[in-house]
Design a protein around this motif. Structure first.
Motif, PDB file in Angstrom:
ATOM      1  N   SER A 151       0.833  -1.452   0.087  1.00  0.00           N
ATOM      2  CA  SER A 151       0.184  -0.256  -0.137  1.00  0.00           C
ATOM      3  C   SER A 151       1.053   0.955  -0.224  1.00  0.00           C
ATOM      4  N   ARG A 152       2.052   1.311   0.351  1.00  0.00           N
ATOM      5  CA  ARG A 152       2.775   2.743   1.036  1.00  0.00           C
ATOM      6  C   ARG A 152       3.686   2.943  -0.755  1.00  0.00           C
ATOM      7  N   ASP A 153       3.857   1.883  -1.602  1.00  0.00           N
ATOM      8  CA  ASP A 153       4.363   1.784  -2.347  1.00  0.00           C
ATOM      9  C   ASP A 153       3.186   2.095  -3.694  1.00  0.00           C
ATOM     10  N   ILE A 154       1.750   1.927  -3.443  1.00  0.00           N
ATOM     11  CA  ILE A 154       0.444   2.758  -4.243  1.00  0.00           C
ATOM     12  C   ILE A 154       0.032   4.021  -3.837  1.00  0.00           C
ATOM     13  N   ALA A 155       0.465   3.851  -2.555  1.00  0.00           N
ATOM     14  CA  ALA A 155       0.003   5.861  -2.713  1.00  0.00           C
ATOM     15  C   ALA A 155       1.244   6.682  -2.629  1.00  0.00           C
ATOM     16  N   ALA A 156       2.814   6.324  -2.494  1.00  0.00           N
ATOM     17  CA  ALA A 156       3.471   7.065  -3.130  1.00  0.00           C
ATOM     18  C   ALA A 156       3.624   7.509  -4.863  1.00  0.00           C
ATOM     19  N   VAL A 157       3.341   6.654  -5.230  1.00  0.00           N
ATOM     20  CA  VAL A 157       2.722   5.810  -7.599  1.00  0.00           C
ATOM     21  C   VAL A 157       1.557   7.110  -7.239  1.00  0.00           C
ATOM     22  N   ALA A 158       0.532   7.026  -6.462  1.00  0.00           N
ATOM     23  CA  ALA A 158      -0.629   7.582  -6.628  1.00  0.00           C
ATOM     24  C   ALA A 158      -0.532   9.447  -6.525  1.00  0.00           C
ATOM     25  N   GLN A 159       0.542   9.721  -5.734  1.00  0.00           N
ATOM     26  CA  GLN A 159       0.733  10.319  -5.352  1.00  0.00           C
ATOM     27  C   GLN A 159       1.533  11.449  -6.038  1.00  0.00           C
ATOM     28  N   ALA A 160       2.770  10.545  -6.528  1.00  0.00           N
ATOM     29  CA  ALA A 160       3.398  11.334  -7.620  1.00  0.00           C
ATOM     30  C   ALA A 160       2.731  11.382  -9.576  1.00  0.00           C
ATOM     31  N   ALA A 161       1.797  10.676  -9.156  1.00  0.00           N
ATOM     32  CA  ALA A 161       0.756  11.085 -10.614  1.00  0.00           C
ATOM     33  C   ALA A 161       0.248  12.038 -10.846  1.00  0.00           C
ATOM     34  N   ARG A 162      -0.767  11.901  -9.912  1.00  0.00           N
ATOM     35  CA  ARG A 162      -1.320  13.449  -8.889  1.00  0.00           C
ATOM     36  C   ARG A 162      -0.489  14.801  -9.432  1.00  0.00           C
ATOM     37  N   ASN A 163       0.632  14.409  -8.464  1.00  0.00           N
ATOM     38  CA  ASN A 163       1.296  15.778  -8.679  1.00  0.00           C
ATOM     39  C   ASN A 163       2.573  16.052  -9.904  1.00  0.00           C
ATOM     40  N   HIS A 164       2.597  14.833 -10.946  1.00  0.00           N
ATOM     41  CA  HIS A 164       3.427  15.301 -12.244  1.00  0.00           C
ATOM     42  C   HIS A 164       5.289  14.883 -11.549  1.00  0.00           C
ATOM     43  N   SER A 165       5.301  14.054 -10.590  1.00  0.00           N
ATOM     44  CA  SER A 165       5.946  14.021 -10.468  1.00  0.00           C
ATOM     45  C   SER A 165       7.089  12.502 -11.327  1.00  0.00           C
ATOM     46  N   LEU A 166       8.153  12.796 -11.511  1.00  0.00           N
ATOM     47  CA  LEU A 166       9.031  12.256 -11.838  1.00  0.00           C
ATOM     48  C   LEU A 166      10.113  11.151 -11.141  1.00  0.00           C
ATOM     49  N   SER A 167       9.624  11.403  -9.957  1.00  0.00           N
ATOM     50  CA  SER A 167      10.925  10.841  -8.667  1.00  0.00           C
ATOM     51  C   SER A 167       9.526   9.523  -8.157  1.00  0.00           C
ATOM     52  N   ALA A 168       8.382   8.938  -9.097  1.00  0.00           N
ATOM     53  CA  ALA A 168       7.959   7.845  -8.267  1.00  0.00           C
ATOM     54  C   ALA A 168       8.738   6.774  -7.750  1.00  0.00           C
ATOM     55  N   PRO A 169       7.864   5.921  -7.054  1.00  0.00           N
ATOM     56  CA  PRO A 169       8.969   4.274  -6.597  1.00  0.00           C
ATOM     57  C   PRO A 169       8.511   3.896  -8.576  1.00  0.00           C
ATOM     58  N   TYR A 170       9.085   2.426  -8.282  1.00  0.00           N
ATOM     59  CA  TYR A 170       8.861   1.789  -8.837  1.00  0.00           C
ATOM     60  C   TYR A 170       7.746   0.896  -9.475  1.00  0.00           C
ATOM     61  N   TRP A 171       7.267   1.544 -10.661  1.00  0.00           N
ATOM     62  CA  TRP A 171       5.725   0.436 -11.630  1.00  0.00           C
ATOM     63  C   TRP A 171       5.960   0.452 -12.756  1.00  0.00           C
TER      64      TRP A 171
END
Length: 330
Positions: A266-286
């Protein structure tokens, strides 16, 4: 014993060469993340048939921890990357389940199903497509995959019914299920009946008279239906493999448990979802192709989803089960 005299210049050159060699060895070792051996590191990558770095590191850490605790002694361990596509198109399945045996330097990547989730029409939709998983969770009756640490446990073989194999030739369908015990958010795996089995199911359509069968019920009847293979599809949250792969995996862990690590948590999912919302390039692996397809993943915690499922069941009570009709003899 005769001592060999080495000139000072030669000795100095040998010493320098030795220092350079040791530095090279240390540098090479530093290139192996988390002590991963070179032969295994060669299988690390994000393309099909390879294992992504974070997935391998977490799976290996879990395995070594359980070995040190004496919980497992199996020479092999498993990992699964549920962010990867299960269907690559044109009948080709994505290989995202990994069988790793370090003692024999063996690495295999095979296909595996993912949790289908559910679409509670008129209420809430947390279903997944055939190719990629968008929704994950640990709620009862959600049919979702929950990432995290697991141990394989007991094997149970069940009779599901008979199916036609040829002209008036029938066979009994017996499916073996390996129970998983999870930790953390996956701790309710046994309660959810989460485990591994062949991606096959018998769609029973009718009952036949077969009083001499050891599988017959008290009325001398056995179920009969069609054997369906869904190796390229989704599951009810369990880990499913092709019949051939399931046979090998079950033989490996029967009476000899090992570890399985499923990514993402869940922590990975939350981090990736947040990065997608913020258009961040530093998201965890997906997996990039699936991330492009799903937009952003979502984790459904049981405390949120279970009340919704319970309310839906209350509002839409299931009809009473109907007995299967008798088969028309052919």
């Amino acid at each position: 014993m005769r001592l060999i005299s080495v000139p000072l210049g030669v000795a100095t050159s040998l010493l320098i060469a030795f220092i350079v060699l040791m530095a090279s060895v240390r540098s090479f070792a530093a290139l192996q993340p988390s002590g991963i051996p070179a032969w295994l590191q060669a299988h690390v990558g994000d393309s099909d048939g390879m294992i992504s770095q974070v997935v391998l590191e977490r799976a290996r850490t879990l395995y070594l921890k359980k070995v040190a605790q004496g919980a497992v002694s199996n020479p092999c361990y498993f990992a699964m990357d549920a962010t990867r596509p299960g269907d690559l198109g044109n009948g080709v399945l994505g290989r995202r389940y990994y069988v790793i045996c370090e003692a024999s330097q063996s690495f295999r990547a095979i296909a595996s199903g993912h949790g289908a989730g559910r679409n509670l029409k008129g209420s809430i939709d947390f279903s997944n497509g055939r190719r990629c998983s968008k929704n994950f969770g640990n709620a009862m009756d959600s049919e979702l995959t929950a990432g995290g640490a697991y141990l394989t446990r007991e094997a149970k073989t069940s009779f599901k019914g008979f199916y036609r194999t040829g002209a008036k030739q029938d066979a009994a369908f017996l499916r073996t299920f390996i129970q998983f015990d999870g930790e953390g958010e996956a701790a309710n795996a046994r309660q959810r009946v989460i485990g591994g089995h062949a991606a096959q199911v018998l769609r029973a359509t009718c009952m036949r008279k077969n009083p001499n069968s050891s599988y017959a019920n008290h009325d001398g009847l056995v179920p009969f239906g069609k054997l369906v293979d869904y190796a390229g599809g989704r599951s009810n949250g369990c880990t499913s493999w092709s019949q051939a792969d399931a046979r090998q995996i079950i033989a490996m862990v029967k009476d000899d448990p090992t570890t399985l690590y499923i990514y993402p948590e869940s922590r990975d999912i939350a981090a990736v979802a947040q990065a997608a919302r913020n258009h961040s390039l530093s998201a965890p692996y997906w997996n990039p192709s699936c991330l492009k397809e799903i937009g952003a993943p979502k984790f459904w915690p049981r405390k949120t989803l279970e009340p919704m499922i319970a309310q839906y069941r209350k509002d839409h009570p299931a009809p009473p089960p109907q007995p299967l009709p008798m088969c028309k003899e052919s």
